[in-house]
Design a protein around this motif. Structure first.
Motif, PDB file in Angstrom:
ATOM      1  N   ILE A 197     -11.065  -2.802   3.698  1.00  0.00           N
ATOM      2  CA  ILE A 197     -10.886  -3.801   2.625  1.00  0.00           C
ATOM      3  C   ILE A 197     -11.950  -3.587   1.550  1.00  0.00           C
ATOM      4  O   ILE A 197     -11.713  -3.814   0.366  1.00  0.00           O
ATOM      5  N   GLY A 198     -13.126  -3.081   1.987  1.00  0.00           N
ATOM      6  CA  GLY A 198     -14.216  -2.824   1.032  1.00  0.00           C
ATOM      7  C   GLY A 198     -13.852  -1.788  -0.014  1.00  0.00           C
ATOM      8  O   GLY A 198     -14.486  -1.716  -1.064  1.00  0.00           O
ATOM      9  N   GLY A 199     -12.832  -0.991   0.254  1.00  0.00           N
ATOM     10  CA  GLY A 199     -12.394  -0.026  -0.747  1.00  0.00           C
ATOM     11  C   GLY A 199     -11.633  -0.694  -1.881  1.00  0.00           C
ATOM     12  O   GLY A 199     -11.372  -0.088  -2.913  1.00  0.00           O
ATOM     13  N   ALA A 200     -11.285  -1.958  -1.682  1.00  0.00           N
ATOM     14  CA  ALA A 200     -10.562  -2.738  -2.696  1.00  0.00           C
ATOM     15  C   ALA A 200      -9.275  -2.051  -3.118  1.00  0.00           C
ATOM     16  O   ALA A 200      -8.923  -2.022  -4.283  1.00  0.00           O
ATOM     17  N   ASP A 201      -8.609  -1.457  -2.166  1.00  0.00           N
ATOM     18  CA  ASP A 201      -7.373  -0.760  -2.471  1.00  0.00           C
ATOM     19  C   ASP A 201      -6.304  -1.239  -1.488  1.00  0.00           C
ATOM     20  O   ASP A 201      -6.347  -0.892  -0.302  1.00  0.00           O
ATOM     21  N   GLY A 202      -5.381  -2.034  -1.961  1.00  0.00           N
ATOM     22  CA  GLY A 202      -4.366  -2.628  -1.098  1.00  0.00           C
ATOM     23  C   GLY A 202      -3.565  -1.618  -0.296  1.00  0.00           C
ATOM     24  O   GLY A 202      -3.524  -1.683   0.939  1.00  0.00           O
ATOM     25  N   PRO A 203      -2.919  -0.634  -0.973  1.00  0.00           N
ATOM     26  CA  PRO A 203      -2.103   0.319  -0.221  1.00  0.00           C
ATOM     27  C   PRO A 203      -2.908   1.088   0.824  1.00  0.00           C
ATOM     28  O   PRO A 203      -2.427   1.341   1.921  1.00  0.00           O
ATOM     29  N   THR A 204      -4.144   1.455   0.481  1.00  0.00           N
ATOM     30  CA  THR A 204      -4.981   2.182   1.441  1.00  0.00           C
ATOM     31  C   THR A 204      -5.282   1.308   2.649  1.00  0.00           C
ATOM     32  O   THR A 204      -5.225   1.760   3.802  1.00  0.00           O
ATOM     33  N   SER A 205      -5.600   0.034   2.396  1.00  0.00           N
ATOM     34  CA  SER A 205      -5.898  -0.895   3.496  1.00  0.00           C
ATOM     35  C   SER A 205      -4.682  -1.033   4.404  1.00  0.00           C
ATOM     36  O   SER A 205      -4.806  -1.000   5.632  1.00  0.00           O
ATOM     37  N   ILE A 206      -3.520  -1.190   3.790  1.00  0.00           N
ATOM     38  CA  ILE A 206      -2.298  -1.357   4.588  1.00  0.00           C
ATOM     39  C   ILE A 206      -2.003  -0.088   5.380  1.00  0.00           C
ATOM     40  O   ILE A 206      -1.667  -0.138   6.565  1.00  0.00           O
ATOM     41  N   PHE A 207      -2.184   1.042   4.728  1.00  0.00           N
ATOM     42  CA  PHE A 207      -1.893   2.311   5.394  1.00  0.00           C
ATOM     43  C   PHE A 207      -2.764   2.485   6.638  1.00  0.00           C
ATOM     44  O   PHE A 207      -2.272   2.775   7.731  1.00  0.00           O
ATOM     45  N   LEU A 208      -4.067   2.295   6.463  1.00  0.00           N
ATOM     46  CA  LEU A 208      -4.981   2.524   7.593  1.00  0.00           C
ATOM     47  C   LEU A 208      -4.742   1.495   8.701  1.00  0.00           C
ATOM     48  O   LEU A 208      -4.752   1.841   9.887  1.00  0.00           O
ATOM     49  N   THR A 209      -4.509   0.261   8.306  1.00  0.00           N
ATOM     50  CA  THR A 209      -4.278  -0.780   9.315  1.00  0.00           C
ATOM     51  C   THR A 209      -2.979  -0.511  10.068  1.00  0.00           C
ATOM     52  O   THR A 209      -2.907  -0.727  11.276  1.00  0.00           O
ATOM     53  N   ALA A 210      -1.968  -0.035   9.359  1.00  0.00           N
ATOM     54  CA  ALA A 210      -0.704   0.294  10.026  1.00  0.00           C
ATOM     55  C   ALA A 210      -0.916   1.371  11.082  1.00  0.00           C
ATOM     56  O   ALA A 210      -0.266   1.368  12.125  1.00  0.00           O
ATOM     57  N   LYS A 211      -1.846   2.270  10.818  1.00  0.00           N
ATOM     58  CA  LYS A 211      -2.086   3.360  11.758  1.00  0.00           C
ATOM     59  C   LYS A 211      -2.997   2.929  12.912  1.00  0.00           C
ATOM     60  O   LYS A 211      -2.850   3.397  14.025  1.00  0.00           O
ATOM     61  N   LEU A 212      -3.968   2.055  12.598  1.00  0.00           N
ATOM     62  CA  LEU A 212      -4.989   1.752  13.613  1.00  0.00           C
ATOM     63  C   LEU A 212      -4.790   0.410  14.316  1.00  0.00           C
ATOM     64  O   LEU A 212      -5.064   0.294  15.511  1.00  0.00           O
ATOM     65  N   ALA A 213      -4.405  -0.597  13.566  1.00  0.00           N
ATOM     66  CA  ALA A 213      -4.287  -1.937  14.168  1.00  0.00           C
ATOM     67  C   ALA A 213      -3.112  -2.678  13.540  1.00  0.00           C
ATOM     68  O   ALA A 213      -3.304  -3.617  12.754  1.00  0.00           O
ATOM     69  N   PRO A 214      -1.870  -2.263  13.873  1.00  0.00           N
ATOM     70  CA  PRO A 214      -0.695  -2.823  13.193  1.00  0.00           C
ATOM     71  C   PRO A 214      -0.604  -4.350  13.256  1.00  0.00           C
ATOM     72  O   PRO A 214      -0.054  -4.968  12.350  1.00  0.00           O
ATOM     73  N   ASP A 215      -1.180  -4.937  14.300  1.00  0.00           N
ATOM     74  CA  ASP A 215      -1.119  -6.403  14.412  1.00  0.00           C
ATOM     75  C   ASP A 215      -1.907  -7.109  13.310  1.00  0.00           C
ATOM     76  O   ASP A 215      -1.703  -8.296  13.070  1.00  0.00           O
ATOM     77  N   LEU A 216      -2.814  -6.371  12.678  1.00  0.00           N
ATOM     78  CA  LEU A 216      -3.670  -7.011  11.665  1.00  0.00           C
ATOM     79  C   LEU A 216      -3.198  -6.757  10.238  1.00  0.00           C
ATOM     80  O   LEU A 216      -3.892  -7.121   9.285  1.00  0.00           O
ATOM     81  N   ILE A 217      -2.034  -6.134  10.077  1.00  0.00           N
ATOM     82  CA  ILE A 217      -1.592  -5.782   8.717  1.00  0.00           C
ATOM     83  C   ILE A 217      -1.566  -7.013   7.815  1.00  0.00           C
ATOM     84  O   ILE A 217      -2.073  -6.986   6.683  1.00  0.00           O
ATOM     85  N   GLY A 218      -1.003  -8.095   8.314  1.00  0.00           N
ATOM     86  CA  GLY A 218      -0.884  -9.310   7.493  1.00  0.00           C
ATOM     87  C   GLY A 218      -2.231  -9.781   6.966  1.00  0.00           C
ATOM     88  O   GLY A 218      -2.455  -9.815   5.738  1.00  0.00           O
ATOM     89  N   PRO A 219      -3.170 -10.129   7.850  1.00  0.00           N
ATOM     90  CA  PRO A 219      -4.460 -10.622   7.362  1.00  0.00           C
ATOM     91  C   PRO A 219      -5.214  -9.612   6.499  1.00  0.00           C
ATOM     92  O   PRO A 219      -5.801  -9.986   5.475  1.00  0.00           O
ATOM     93  N   VAL A 220      -5.185  -8.332   6.912  1.00  0.00           N
ATOM     94  CA  VAL A 220      -5.930  -7.328   6.137  1.00  0.00           C
ATOM     95  C   VAL A 220      -5.326  -7.192   4.742  1.00  0.00           C
ATOM     96  O   VAL A 220      -6.050  -7.169   3.736  1.00  0.00           O
ATOM     97  N   ALA A 221      -3.997  -7.116   4.671  1.00  0.00           N
ATOM     98  CA  ALA A 221      -3.346  -6.944   3.366  1.00  0.00           C
ATOM     99  C   ALA A 221      -3.588  -8.164   2.481  1.00  0.00           C
ATOM    100  O   ALA A 221      -3.913  -8.025   1.292  1.00  0.00           O
TER     101      ALA A 221
END
Lengths: 376, 135
Positions: A142-166
Motif C-alpha cells: 500500500i506504501g507504493g500508493a499504486d492501486g493496481p500493484t497493491s491488488i496484483f500482489l495481494t491477489a498473489k499472496l493473500a487473496p482474502d485481503l484484496i478488499g481491505p488492501v484495495a
C-alpha cells in the motif's frame, strides 16, 4: 400469507445487520467524495457503488454474492483474483505515460526509488503486529500508493485481503490532498519549498523515447522477473505510444481498454467488501498500517531529496520527493500546488511527473521483489 | 494488537526489508544512469552511421560529368556511358549499364539510356544486349 412472510425473511431488510449498513454508508461516502469533491472519481465511483452492491444482504446459496461460485460478480471478480485487470490497467497506463520529462531529468528517478522505503518500513511493522509474512507484504505494498500493484500482489499472496488492501490503497490515493501537504510542510523549510527547478531541459529525441521501454523492461524484469505481469504490459503500452506506427492500438489501450478494466476492477473490488468478511480487526489493522505506509513513503521521498541536496551543486526542491510515490498524477499535482502556495511563479509539475513515473516503475519492482521473497 | 519485534526476525523480516530496499534503489539508480547516458550512446551510433561521401568515379572526373547536360547533350552522354561500358565488350547486357550508372550516381540514368536507345546511339542486339553505334 406464509409466502409473503417467507419472502420478507429473504429480503435485504430482514437480513441486514449493522455491519452491512456501515459498509453501505461507506459506499455512499465514496460516491459522494468522487462526485462532490472529485477525489479520484475514476476509481472511487466504481468502488463506492461496488461497496453498496456488495453489501446488500442476500440469502446464501442462490449464486448472488461475489464469493459464491457461478455468480456473475464472481466471474467478474476473476480478473482481480488472477491479476488480469491490474495487468491491463498497466498496459493502458504505459500507453498514457509520457516519459520525456523523466528522460530529461534522470536524477529525479532516485526520488521514485526512495519513496518505496515506506513499503519496507510497513513490512516490518506488519510483521511486528503479527501479520503472516505474505499478508505483511500485501499490506506493505500500500506504501507504493499504486492501486493496481497493491491488488496484483495481494491477489498473489493473500487473496482474502484484496478488499481491505484495495480499499485502503485507493482511499489513501484519494486522500492525497489531505495526507501529503502536512508532511511536506513538516519536513521542509520555507526556503527549501521556494527552490526553483531549471525550467529548460534537454530535448528528448524520438530514439530515446523508443529505446527507453526496451531498456526499461529488460533491466527491471531481469532484476525482478516477478514484476513482468505489471511492467511487461506497462512498457509495451509505452512502446506502442512512442512508436507512432500503431496509433490505433495505443489509443485503444489508453482509452477503451484501460477504462473497461478500471470499471470492472473498481466495481468488483468494491463488491468484495462484503461486511461479514470485511469488518474484522485485521481490516482495521490494514487501514492503520496503510496510512503509516503512505506517510512514510512520502516522508522518505522528501528526506532523500534533502539528502541529495547535500551533494548537488544545483539544489532540487525537496517537495519533489513526495511525488516519488506512484499515485499518478495526484501526488505530482499536490507537490505543484504546495510549491505554488509558497511562490506562484514556481512550476514543479513536470519535474514532479518525472518522480511520479519513476515511482510507478519502483512500486512494480517492489511488488516483484516481495512476491519473489514470499515464493521462497 | 501489540508490537513484537521478535516476530520480524522470526519471519526473516529484517533481511527481506533491507535486501528489498537495496535492490529497488540499485535497480532504479542503474536505470537512471542508463537513461542519462542513452542520448550519448544514440549520438555515438548516429555518428558511426553517417555514410562517407561517395568517391567521385574516375569516369565522371575524367569526362567532366558536372558539365554535361545529360538529357539535351546526347553526344556527351553517349561518350560518358561508353566509358562506363568499356570493359563489357562490344555487345553488353543493358542491365549492367544501368547498374554502373546507378553505382556512379549519374543523374537520370533510366531517361538517359532510353534516350540513347531511341536516338540510335545504343543498338539492340537481341536478348537484352546492346552495342554502341560505330561512329
Amino acid at each position: 400469507m406464509d409466502l409473503v412472510l417467507e419472502f420478507f425473511k429473504n429480503t435485504g431488510f430482514a437480513l441486514a445487520d449493522w455491519r452491512y449498513l456501515i459498509m453501505i454508508a461507506v459506499g455512499i461516502l465514496f460516491c459522494y467524495l468522487s462526485i462532490a469533491k472529485q477525489y479520484e472519481p475514476l476509481l472511487l465511483l466504481p468502488i463506492g457503488f461496488g461497496v453498496i452492491i456488495g453489501n446488500i444482504p442476500f440469502f446464501q446459496g442462490f449464486g448472488l454474492g461475489i464469493y459464491e461460485e457461478n455468480s456473475v460478480l464472481h466471474y467478474l471478480y476473476f480478473g482481480v483474483k488472477t491479476g488480469i485487470y491490474p495487468s491491463i490497467v498497466f498496459l493502458g497506463l504505459g500507453a498514457m505515460t509520457d516519459f520525456s520529462s523523466m528522460l530529461a531529468r534522470p536524477k529525479l528517478m532516485l526520488l521514485g526509488a526512495a519513496a518505496q522505503m515506506g513499503i519496507y518500513f510497513t513490512l516490518l511493522s506488519a510483521l511486528a503486529l503479527g501479520f503472516a509474512p505474505n499478508e505483511a507484504a500485501s499490506v506493505a505494498i500500500i506504501g507504493g500508493a499504486d492501486g493496481p500493484t497493491s491488488i496484483f500482489l495481494t491477489a498473489k499472496l493473500a487473496p482474502d485481503l484484496i478488499g481491505p488492501v484495495a480499499i485502503a490503497a485507493y482511499s489513501y490515493m484519494a486522500l492525497i490532498p489531505i495526507i501529503q501537504p502536512p508532511i511536506m510542510r513538516l519536513l521542509t523549510t520555507k526556503k527549501e519549498r521556494l527552490i526553483h527547478m531549471p525550467e529548460t531541459s534537454r530535448e528528448v529525441s524520438r530514439k530515446e523515447l523508443l529505446f527507453f521501454p526496451i531498456v526499461g523492461v529488460l533491466l527491471c524484469c531481469f532484476l525482478a522477473p516477478a514484476s513482468i505481469p505489471l511492467l511487461g504490459p506497462f512498457f509495451f503500452g509505452n512502446l506502442m505510444k512512442v512508436s507512432g506506427v500503431v496509433d490505433r492500438l495505443a489509443k485503444t489501450a489508453s482509452s477503451a481498454v484501460i477504462d473497461t478494466a478500471t470499471i470492472f476492477l473498481g466495481f468488483t473490488v468494491g463488491a468484495s467488501t462484503q461486511a461479514d468478511v470485511f469488518i474484522t480487526p485485521k481490516a482495521l489493522g490494514i487501514f492503520f498500517l496503510g496510512s503509516i505506509a503512505f506517510s512514510i513513503a512520502t516522508a522518505s521521498g522528501l528526506l532523500f531529496a534533502k539528502f541529495m541536496n547535500l551533494f548537488l551543486k544545483e539544489k532540487i526542491n525537496p517537495l519533489l520527493g513526495a511525488a516519488g510515490v506512484s499515485a499518478v498524477p495526484g501526488s505530482a499535482r499536490e507537490v505543484h500546488l504546495v510549491a505554488q502556495k509558497e511562490d506562484p511563479s514556481n512550476y514543479l509539475l513536470m519535474h514532479a511527473m518525472a518522480c511520479n513515473a519513476s515511482g510507478v516503475i519502483g512500486s512494480a519492482i517492489c511488488a516483484g521483489i516481495l512476491w519473489s521473497f514470499m515464493a521462497r | 494488537m501489540h508490537l513484537d519485534f521478535g516476530l520480524i526476525a522470526a519471519n526473516n523480516g529484517w533481511a527481506m526489508a533491507i535486501a528489498g530496499a537495496i535492490i529497488v534503489i540499485l535497480g532504479l539508480t542503474t536505470l537512471s544512469f542508463i537513461i542519462s547516458q542513452l542520448h550519448k550512446i544514440i549520438a555515438l551510433f548516429e555518428q558511426k552511421q553517417i555514410t562517407p561521401e561517395p568517391a567521385t568515379p574516375a569516369c565522371c572526373t575524367d569526362h567532366g560529368e558536372a558539365d554535361i547536360d545529360f538529357l539535351n547533350d546526347l553526344d556527351a552522354s553517349a561518350r560518358l556511358y561508353q566509358v562506363l561500358s568499356d570493359d563489357l565488350g562490344n555487345s553488353f547486357d543493358i542491365a549492367k549499364l544501368y547498374q554502373r550508372s546507378h553505382r556512379d550516381q549519374l543523374p537520370h540514368p533510366h531517361i538517359t539510356i532510353r534516350a540513347l536507345r531511341e536516338t540510335g546511339y545504343l543498338i539492340p542486339q537481341g536478348d537484352g544486349r546492346f552495342s554502341w553505334k560505330n561512329d
